[in-house]
Design a protein around this motif. Structure first.
Motif, PDB file in Angstrom:
ATOM      1  N   ASP A 244       0.855  -1.207   0.000  1.00 21.50           N
ATOM      2  CA  ASP A 244       0.000   0.000   0.000  1.00 21.50           C
ATOM      3  C   ASP A 244       0.882   1.245   0.000  1.00 21.50           C
ATOM      4  OD1 ASP A 244      -2.384  -1.421   0.229  1.00 21.50           O
ATOM      5  OD2 ASP A 244      -2.293  -1.442   2.437  1.00 21.50           O
ATOM      6  N   ARG A 245       1.908   1.219   0.838  1.00 21.49           N
ATOM      7  CA  ARG A 245       2.782   2.400   0.953  1.00 21.49           C
ATOM      8  C   ARG A 245       3.571   2.588  -0.337  1.00 21.49           C
ATOM      9  NH1 ARG A 245       5.750   3.006   6.652  1.00 21.49           N
ATOM     10  NH2 ARG A 245       5.628   5.207   6.111  1.00 21.49           N
ATOM     11  N   GLU A 246       4.006   1.472  -0.920  1.00 17.42           N
ATOM     12  CA  GLU A 246       4.752   1.563  -2.186  1.00 17.42           C
ATOM     13  C   GLU A 246       3.897   2.156  -3.297  1.00 17.42           C
ATOM     14  OE1 GLU A 246       7.107  -2.342  -1.379  1.00 17.42           O
ATOM     15  OE2 GLU A 246       6.705  -2.128  -3.539  1.00 17.42           O
ATOM     16  N   ALA A 247       2.615   1.739  -3.329  1.00 13.64           N
ATOM     17  CA  ALA A 247       1.700   2.248  -4.372  1.00 13.64           C
ATOM     18  C   ALA A 247       1.575   3.762  -4.240  1.00 13.64           C
ATOM     19  CB  ALA A 247       0.340   1.586  -4.250  1.00 13.64           C
ATOM     20  N   ARG A 248       1.538   4.243  -3.002  1.00 12.40           N
ATOM     21  CA  ARG A 248       1.440   5.693  -2.805  1.00 12.40           C
ATOM     22  C   ARG A 248       2.719   6.392  -3.268  1.00 12.40           C
ATOM     23  NH1 ARG A 248      -1.477   4.303   2.120  1.00 12.40           N
ATOM     24  NH2 ARG A 248       0.334   4.595   3.444  1.00 12.40           N
ATOM     25  N   THR A 249       3.877   5.795  -2.948  1.00 16.10           N
ATOM     26  CA  THR A 249       5.127   6.478  -3.328  1.00 16.10           C
ATOM     27  C   THR A 249       5.330   6.460  -4.847  1.00 16.10           C
ATOM     28  OG1 THR A 249       6.440   4.494  -2.959  1.00 16.10           O
ATOM     29  CG2 THR A 249       6.368   6.068  -1.158  1.00 16.10           C
ATOM     30  N   ARG A 250       4.817   5.406  -5.512  1.00 18.79           N
ATOM     31  CA  ARG A 250       4.956   5.362  -6.979  1.00 18.79           C
ATOM     32  C   ARG A 250       4.233   6.539  -7.627  1.00 18.79           C
ATOM     33  NH1 ARG A 250       4.541  -0.167  -6.749  1.00 18.79           N
ATOM     34  NH2 ARG A 250       2.292  -0.108  -7.018  1.00 18.79           N
ATOM     35  N   GLU A 251       3.128   6.978  -6.983  1.00 17.81           N
ATOM     36  CA  GLU A 251       2.335   8.079  -7.567  1.00 17.81           C
ATOM     37  C   GLU A 251       2.421   9.339  -6.717  1.00 17.81           C
ATOM     38  OE1 GLU A 251      -1.617   6.809  -8.726  1.00 17.81           O
ATOM     39  OE2 GLU A 251      -0.811   4.930  -9.516  1.00 17.81           O
ATOM     40  N   TYR A 252       3.592   9.524  -6.089  1.00 15.33           N
ATOM     41  CA  TYR A 252       3.750  10.623  -5.131  1.00 15.33           C
ATOM     42  C   TYR A 252       3.362  11.974  -5.723  1.00 15.33           C
ATOM     43  CZ  TYR A 252       7.919  11.844  -7.790  1.00 15.33           C
ATOM     44  OH  TYR A 252       8.740  12.214  -8.811  1.00 15.33           O
ATOM     45  N   ALA A 253       3.747  12.218  -6.978  1.00 17.14           N
ATOM     46  CA  ALA A 253       3.558  13.561  -7.546  1.00 17.14           C
ATOM     47  C   ALA A 253       2.068  13.821  -7.815  1.00 17.14           C
ATOM     48  CB  ALA A 253       4.371  13.722  -8.819  1.00 17.14           C
ATOM     49  N   THR A 254       1.394  12.814  -8.388  1.00 14.41           N
ATOM     50  CA  THR A 254      -0.037  12.967  -8.684  1.00 14.41           C
ATOM     51  C   THR A 254      -0.823  13.090  -7.382  1.00 14.41           C
ATOM     52  OG1 THR A 254       0.356  11.519 -10.552  1.00 14.41           O
ATOM     53  CG2 THR A 254      -1.932  11.955 -10.011  1.00 14.41           C
ATOM     54  N   LEU A 255      -0.444  12.247  -6.415  1.00 14.23           N
ATOM     55  CA  LEU A 255      -1.139  12.261  -5.117  1.00 14.23           C
ATOM     56  C   LEU A 255      -1.053  13.657  -4.476  1.00 14.23           C
ATOM     57  CD1 LEU A 255      -0.718   9.468  -2.449  1.00 14.23           C
ATOM     58  CD2 LEU A 255      -0.393  11.817  -1.785  1.00 14.23           C
ATOM     59  N   THR A 256       0.151  14.206  -4.438  1.00  8.45           N
ATOM     60  CA  THR A 256       0.324  15.508  -3.776  1.00  8.45           C
ATOM     61  C   THR A 256      -0.298  16.632  -4.595  1.00  8.45           C
ATOM     62  OG1 THR A 256       2.322  14.723  -2.705  1.00  8.45           O
ATOM     63  CG2 THR A 256       2.051  17.101  -2.815  1.00  8.45           C
ATOM     64  N   ARG A 257      -0.171  16.542  -5.923  1.00  7.33           N
ATOM     65  CA  ARG A 257      -0.749  17.608  -6.771  1.00  7.33           C
ATOM     66  C   ARG A 257      -2.270  17.672  -6.571  1.00  7.33           C
ATOM     67  NH1 ARG A 257       1.383  15.909 -10.992  1.00  7.33           N
ATOM     68  NH2 ARG A 257      -0.508  15.034 -11.904  1.00  7.33           N
ATOM     69  N   HIS A 258      -2.907  16.481  -6.567  1.00  8.76           N
ATOM     70  CA  HIS A 258      -4.366  16.501  -6.399  1.00  8.76           C
ATOM     71  C   HIS A 258      -4.762  16.875  -4.971  1.00  8.76           C
ATOM     72  CE1 HIS A 258      -5.560  15.781 -10.361  1.00  8.76           C
ATOM     73  NE2 HIS A 258      -5.030  14.574 -10.470  1.00  8.76           N
ATOM     74  N   TYR A 259      -3.927  16.495  -4.000  1.00  7.01           N
ATOM     75  CA  TYR A 259      -4.226  16.927  -2.623  1.00  7.01           C
ATOM     76  C   TYR A 259      -4.334  18.450  -2.586  1.00  7.01           C
ATOM     77  CZ  TYR A 259      -3.692  18.114   2.261  1.00  7.01           C
ATOM     78  OH  TYR A 259      -3.889  18.663   3.506  1.00  7.01           O
ATOM     79  N   TYR A 260      -3.369  19.119  -3.201  1.00 15.76           N
ATOM     80  CA  TYR A 260      -3.398  20.595  -3.136  1.00 15.76           C
ATOM     81  C   TYR A 260      -4.449  21.189  -4.075  1.00 15.76           C
ATOM     82  CZ  TYR A 260       0.350  20.668   0.226  1.00 15.76           C
ATOM     83  OH  TYR A 260       1.079  20.494   1.384  1.00 15.76           O
ATOM     84  N   ASN A 261      -4.841  20.438  -5.130  1.00 11.97           N
ATOM     85  CA  ASN A 261      -5.989  20.914  -5.920  1.00 11.97           C
ATOM     86  C   ASN A 261      -7.225  20.974  -5.024  1.00 11.97           C
ATOM     87  OD1 ASN A 261      -4.988  21.412  -8.502  1.00 11.97           O
ATOM     88  ND2 ASN A 261      -5.012  19.248  -9.058  1.00 11.97           N
ATOM     89  N   LEU A 262      -7.301  20.042  -4.075  1.00  4.64           N
ATOM     90  CA  LEU A 262      -8.483  19.956  -3.210  1.00  4.64           C
ATOM     91  C   LEU A 262      -8.367  20.806  -1.951  1.00  4.64           C
ATOM     92  CD1 LEU A 262      -8.952  16.070  -3.445  1.00  4.64           C
ATOM     93  CD2 LEU A 262     -10.298  17.811  -4.630  1.00  4.64           C
ATOM     94  N   ALA A 263      -7.157  20.910  -1.393  1.00  7.88           N
ATOM     95  CA  ALA A 263      -7.022  21.480  -0.046  1.00  7.88           C
ATOM     96  C   ALA A 263      -6.645  22.961   0.004  1.00  7.88           C
ATOM     97  CB  ALA A 263      -5.983  20.674   0.736  1.00  7.88           C
ATOM     98  N   THR A 264      -6.094  23.500  -1.092  1.00  3.71           N
ATOM     99  CA  THR A 264      -5.514  24.854  -1.015  1.00  3.71           C
ATOM    100  C   THR A 264      -6.509  25.917  -0.531  1.00  3.71           C
ATOM    101  OG1 THR A 264      -3.930  24.293  -2.723  1.00  3.71           O
ATOM    102  CG2 THR A 264      -4.316  26.640  -2.364  1.00  3.71           C
ATOM    103  N   ASP A 265      -7.717  25.907  -1.079  1.00  2.00           N
ATOM    104  CA  ASP A 265      -8.687  26.952  -0.685  1.00  2.00           C
ATOM    105  C   ASP A 265      -9.066  26.817   0.791  1.00  2.00           C
ATOM    106  OD1 ASP A 265      -8.732  27.932  -3.304  1.00  2.00           O
ATOM    107  OD2 ASP A 265     -10.306  26.518  -3.884  1.00  2.00           O
ATOM    108  N   LEU A 266      -9.197  25.552   1.245  1.00  2.00           N
ATOM    109  CA  LEU A 266      -9.519  25.346   2.661  1.00  2.00           C
ATOM    110  C   LEU A 266      -8.387  25.840   3.554  1.00  2.00           C
ATOM    111  CD1 LEU A 266     -11.224  21.852   2.832  1.00  2.00           C
ATOM    112  CD2 LEU A 266     -11.973  23.875   4.075  1.00  2.00           C
ATOM    113  N   TYR A 267      -7.166  25.575   3.140  1.00  5.99           N
ATOM    114  CA  TYR A 267      -6.012  26.075   3.904  1.00  5.99           C
ATOM    115  C   TYR A 267      -6.091  27.599   4.021  1.00  5.99           C
ATOM    116  CZ  TYR A 267      -2.879  21.935   3.980  1.00  5.99           C
ATOM    117  OH  TYR A 267      -2.274  20.732   4.227  1.00  5.99           O
ATOM    118  N   GLU A 268      -6.339  28.248   2.887  1.00  8.26           N
ATOM    119  CA  GLU A 268      -6.362  29.722   2.920  1.00  8.26           C
ATOM    120  C   GLU A 268      -7.495  30.229   3.810  1.00  8.26           C
ATOM    121  OE1 GLU A 268      -5.551  32.266  -0.329  1.00  8.26           O
ATOM    122  OE2 GLU A 268      -4.642  30.672  -1.516  1.00  8.26           O
ATOM    123  N   TYR A 269      -8.642  29.534   3.709  1.00  9.07           N
ATOM    124  CA  TYR A 269      -9.785  29.937   4.546  1.00  9.07           C
ATOM    125  C   TYR A 269      -9.470  29.737   6.023  1.00  9.07           C
ATOM    126  CZ  TYR A 269     -13.739  28.573   7.420  1.00  9.07           C
ATOM    127  OH  TYR A 269     -14.583  28.402   8.479  1.00  9.07           O
ATOM    128  N   GLY A 270      -8.887  28.570   6.358  1.00 13.25           N
ATOM    129  CA  GLY A 270      -8.764  28.219   7.771  1.00 13.25           C
ATOM    130  C   GLY A 270      -7.454  28.610   8.425  1.00 13.25           C
TER     131      GLY A 270
END
Ligand SMILES: CC(C)=CCC[C@@H](C)[C@H]1CC[C@H]2C3=C(CC[C@]12C)[C@@]1(C)CC[C@H](O)C[C@@H]1CC3
Length: 378
Positions: A66-92
């Protein structure tokens, strides 16, 4: 864990996705207004891509695969995290996406700025220097450090939306001459060798699949004699991966914060040394005897608030403040005003925040392990 190959970069694909999901919302004032101005279909794709790594994954049954699968897609995972979280971060939270130490009588944003000044001072940034900010978010720290030091700062970031926001704020504050923001994966930087006088990274390199990879790139682009300083997110050496409770805390932190593989302090230190840095300073700043802990805002411990100007910022982070906002987004999602996935993201962030607090209270986690290293002259 075996070393996974790096993800292939595709800037055109990312730029097109950014345009499709965020449209012109990077120019909007405030996180809440930006949050609701998204394309539904593109947002759903980001939600699916991100949560496929975490949905139905439990600490009890987590495997190395499971952990390896996440590291294989580290860039996509983090890019989409910030596509989703950035506005909430700025708000909160604001525009500097990191924690800080706090002192008596100091307001929330003063403390955040002091943490940035401290790192700038530790790596000796001087006027006119060429400095790299690795994983610059929406540029809050870069703007503050540019004003504080008169240096020229390049922010590197793999999320186009954050780059657009950072550029927008730099223009607004009249700092375009001192700041530039570049899209790219910090594991495979496009800068030539020996290009920067100093490099810093504030709570960002934890998104790397392997710290040696990103520190190695930093070492390469830093001029000989140049200094690198980092506030790193690390599990302390009390962390035991065979302990299910510890694993659950790590997994909650990873899921709520877009992290593919968080490692212990020993691994962070080894990575600095293995890539060639001469270690000038190492210290867990969370261990300083401060009058209030670094995590108090996300734990909602309002008794630590030092200024009534912080009331609304800090209230938003309490469990009550979060549930008001998260249920409100759920309602707006239900009636079709907010795009689907807004509440799911907010709830994952809240779970991550609880994981951070639990990890901190059990002394299993620190978001401010300071390492300062020099690239030898030859
Ligand atoms: C992800 C990394 C490596 C660094 C970011 C550190 C912090 C800025 C964030 C960590 C947890 C975040 C949460 C929020 C804001 C940004 C963080 C403190 C919220 C307070 C945003 C508003 C939501 O309603 C609740 C969030 C909880 C977690």
């Amino acid at each position: 864990m075996p070393v996974a190959p790096l993800e292939q970069e595709n800037h055109q694909r990312d730029a097109e996705f950014n345009k499709a999901m965020h449209g012109k919302s990077a120019q909007v004032t405030g996180g809440v207004a930006a949050m609701f101005a998204k394309d539904q279909g593109a947002k759903q794709l980001a939600v699916d891509e991100y949560f496929k790594h975490f949905d139905n994954k439990r600490a009890e049954t987590e495997t190395a695969a499971d952990r390896e699968a996440r590291t294989r897609e580290y860039a996509t995972l983090t890019r989409h995290y910030y596509n989703l979280a950035t506005d909430l971060y700025e708000y909160g939270w604001g525009q500097s996406f990191h924690f800080s130490r706090y002192s008596v009588g100091e307001s929330f944003y003063q403390a955040i700025a002091r943490h940035e000044h401290y790192l700038a001072m530790k790596i000796g940034i001087q006027p006119g220097m060429k400095v790299l900010d690795v994983g610059c978010g929406v540029g809050g720290p870069a703007r503050e450090i540019a004003k504080f030091t008169d240096a020229h700062i390049t922010g590197l970031n793999n999320n186009d939306y954050q780059i657009d926001r950072a550029t927008h704020y730099a223009v607004k504050e009249g700092l375009s001459g001192q700041l530039k923001f570049v899209k790219g994966d910090f594991m495979q930087m496009s800068f030539p060798d020996n290009s920067f006088d100093a490099v810093y990274a504030i709570e960002a390199t934890v998104h790397a699949p392997k710290l040696e990879g990103v520190y190695g790139e930093i070492f390469r682009v830093l001029k000989p004699g140049g200094v690198f300083g980092v506030y790193e997110w690390l599990m302390t050496d009390n962390y035991d991966n065979d302990n299910v409770e510890h694993r659950a805390i790590r997994l909650a932190i990873e899921e709520g914060n877009g992290i593919s593989n968080m490692v212990p302090i020993s691994e962070g230190l080894a990575a600095m040394k293995n890539v060639g840095f001469e270690l000038l300073h190492k210290e867990d700043l969370a261990d300083r005897p401060d009058p209030m802990p670094w995590y108090w805002p996300i734990a909602g411990e309002m008794r630590y608030m030092q200024s009534y100007r912080d009331l609304f910022t800090c209230f938003r982070m309490t469990h009550f403040g979060r549930s008001v906002m998260h249920n409100f987004t759920g309602l707006l999602e239900f009636v079709g005003i907010a795009p689907k996935g807004t509440k799911k993201t907010a709830d994952a962030l809240a779970k991550g925040a609880d994981g951070l607090v639990a990890g901190a209270k059990k002394k299993l986690f620190t978001p401010m392990y300071l390492m300062v290293g020099r690239k030898p002259e030859n």
